[in-house]
Write a protein that holds these residues in place. Structure first.
Motif, mmCIF file in Angstrom:
data_model
loop_
_atom_site.group_PDB
_atom_site.id
_atom_site.type_symbol
_atom_site.label_atom_id
_atom_site.label_comp_id
_atom_site.label_asym_id
_atom_site.label_seq_id
_atom_site.Cartn_x
_atom_site.Cartn_y
_atom_site.Cartn_z
ATOM 1 N N GLY A 14 0.746 -1.188 -0.097
ATOM 2 C CA GLY A 14 0.188 -0.014 0.038
ATOM 3 C C GLY A 14 0.814 1.295 0.129
ATOM 4 N N ARG A 15 2.006 0.942 0.009
ATOM 5 C CA ARG A 15 2.920 2.327 -0.277
ATOM 6 C C ARG A 15 2.560 3.588 -1.277
ATOM 7 N N CYS A 16 2.456 3.005 -2.463
ATOM 8 C CA CYS A 16 1.957 3.601 -3.565
ATOM 9 C C CYS A 16 0.886 4.376 -3.349
ATOM 10 N N TYR A 31 -4.540 -4.608 -2.576
ATOM 11 C CA TYR A 31 -3.646 -4.508 -3.517
ATOM 12 C C TYR A 31 -3.711 -3.216 -4.349
ATOM 13 N N GLY A 32 -2.532 -2.442 -4.729
ATOM 14 C CA GLY A 32 -2.517 -1.495 -5.526
ATOM 15 C C GLY A 32 -3.226 -1.689 -6.843
ATOM 16 N N ARG A 33 -3.803 -0.569 -7.477
ATOM 17 C CA ARG A 33 -4.419 -0.491 -8.881
ATOM 18 C C ARG A 33 -4.144 0.902 -9.404
ATOM 19 N N VAL A 34 -4.123 1.026 -10.627
ATOM 20 C CA VAL A 34 -4.069 2.245 -11.205
ATOM 21 C C VAL A 34 -5.275 2.517 -12.036
ATOM 22 N N PRO A 35 -6.161 3.481 -11.602
ATOM 23 C CA PRO A 35 -7.301 3.859 -12.315
ATOM 24 C C PRO A 35 -7.181 4.435 -13.500
ATOM 25 N N LEU A 50 8.214 8.842 -6.774
ATOM 26 C CA LEU A 50 8.329 8.545 -5.167
ATOM 27 C C LEU A 50 7.569 7.214 -4.953
ATOM 28 N N ALA A 51 6.495 7.078 -5.474
ATOM 29 C CA ALA A 51 5.731 5.783 -5.206
ATOM 30 C C ALA A 51 6.619 4.802 -5.941
ATOM 31 N N ALA A 52 7.201 4.881 -7.032
ATOM 32 C CA ALA A 52 7.912 3.559 -7.711
ATOM 33 C C ALA A 52 9.108 3.267 -6.692
ATOM 34 N N ALA A 53 9.784 4.268 -6.444
ATOM 35 C CA ALA A 53 10.975 4.414 -5.638
ATOM 36 C C ALA A 53 10.793 3.409 -4.345
ATOM 37 N N ASN A 54 9.680 3.793 -3.838
ATOM 38 C CA ASN A 54 9.364 3.009 -2.466
ATOM 39 C C ASN A 54 8.441 2.019 -2.519
ATOM 40 N N CYS A 55 8.262 1.278 -3.562
ATOM 41 C CA CYS A 55 7.817 -0.041 -3.601
ATOM 42 C C CYS A 55 8.768 -1.118 -3.506
ATOM 43 N N PRO A 56 8.717 -1.985 -2.373
ATOM 44 C CA PRO A 56 9.347 -2.892 -1.912
ATOM 45 C C PRO A 56 9.596 -3.941 -3.065
ATOM 46 N N GLU A 57 8.504 -4.157 -3.824
ATOM 47 C CA GLU A 57 8.534 -5.411 -4.650
ATOM 48 C C GLU A 57 8.914 -4.680 -6.039
ATOM 49 N N ARG A 58 9.025 -3.620 -6.117
ATOM 50 C CA ARG A 58 9.133 -3.066 -7.663
ATOM 51 C C ARG A 58 8.297 -3.084 -8.448
ATOM 52 N N ALA A 59 6.988 -3.085 -7.883
ATOM 53 C CA ALA A 59 5.731 -3.457 -8.931
ATOM 54 C C ALA A 59 5.347 -2.205 -9.630
#
Length: 66
Positions: A14-16, A31-35, A50-59
């Protein structure tokens, strides 16, 4: 710029959504999703990075539009 979430990598941290709630949503299971089509509105590029850099799974995947 466009943003996507790789559903095979997302583990629902949920960091994104926490870092960029205007760009991401959470589904019923967290789980995250993009509208929409994932287009990042002007002025939100830094939040997307920032969201991409902080995703621990690089999702979170960013693509630059040509």
């Amino acid at each position: 710029m466009k943003v996507q979430i790789d559903p095979g990598r997302c583990q629902g941290h949920g960091r994104c959504h926490d870092l960029a709630p205007g760009l991401f949503e959470e589904d019923d299971e967290g789980y995250g999703r993009v509208p929409g089509d994932g287009a990042v509105p002007p002025g939100q590029e830094q939040a997307a990075r920032l969201a991409a850099a902080n995703c621990p799974e690089r999702a979170v995947v960013l693509t630059e539009e040509a």
